[in-house]
Design a protein around this motif. Structure first.
Motif, PDB file in Angstrom:
ATOM      1  N   LYS A  11     -11.916 -54.130  61.059  1.00  0.00           N
ATOM      2  CA  LYS A  11     -13.341 -53.478  61.009  1.00  0.00           C
ATOM      3  C   LYS A  11     -14.155 -51.907  60.367  1.00  0.00           C
ATOM      4  O   LYS A  11     -15.011 -52.423  59.852  1.00  0.00           O
ATOM      5  CB  LYS A  11     -12.814 -52.721  62.343  1.00  0.00           C
ATOM      6  N   GLU A  14     -15.565 -54.723  58.149  1.00  0.00           N
ATOM      7  CA  GLU A  14     -16.216 -54.772  58.085  1.00  0.00           C
ATOM      8  C   GLU A  14     -17.876 -53.386  58.103  1.00  0.00           C
ATOM      9  O   GLU A  14     -19.198 -54.244  57.412  1.00  0.00           O
ATOM     10  CB  GLU A  14     -17.558 -54.964  59.808  1.00  0.00           C
ATOM     11  N   GLU A  17     -19.318 -53.474  54.372  1.00  0.00           N
ATOM     12  CA  GLU A  17     -20.047 -54.383  53.911  1.00  0.00           C
ATOM     13  C   GLU A  17     -21.485 -54.280  54.487  1.00  0.00           C
ATOM     14  O   GLU A  17     -22.136 -54.332  53.617  1.00  0.00           O
ATOM     15  CB  GLU A  17     -19.353 -55.472  54.108  1.00  0.00           C
TER      16      GLU A  17
END
Length: 84
Positions: A11, A14, A17
């Motif tokens: 997580k 992510e 990103e």
């Protein structure tokens, strides 16, 4: 590493990103002189950074629960680095 720790690491990745994408958009809009859109993307990026930090911290908590000696080792290492 526990399953929970691995999930939090994913997580965090992510969110990093997503933050990177929004930082790139902010830079693009800023260069074009569209400061309102740049500010929007910068603000969204910051939100993703905050969430990434939260998940990284939670991952570390789970790692300490699985490996209780890691907290002592990390604290000792941080102390030693300050002394240098």
């Amino acid at each position: 590493m526990s399953k929970e720790s691995a999930e939090h690491h994913l997580k965090a990745a992510e969110h990093h990103e997503h933050a990177a994408r929004h930082h790139r958009e902010a830079a693009k809009h800023y260069a074009a002189g569209n400061y309102e859109k740049a500010a929007h993307h910068a603000h969204v990026a910051h939100g993703h950074d905050v969430h990434a930090d939260y998940h990284a911290e939670e991952a570390a908590k789970h790692a300490v629960a699985v490996f209780p000696d890691i907290e002592i080792t990390m604290a000792r290492k941080a102390f030693m680095e300050e002394e240098l």
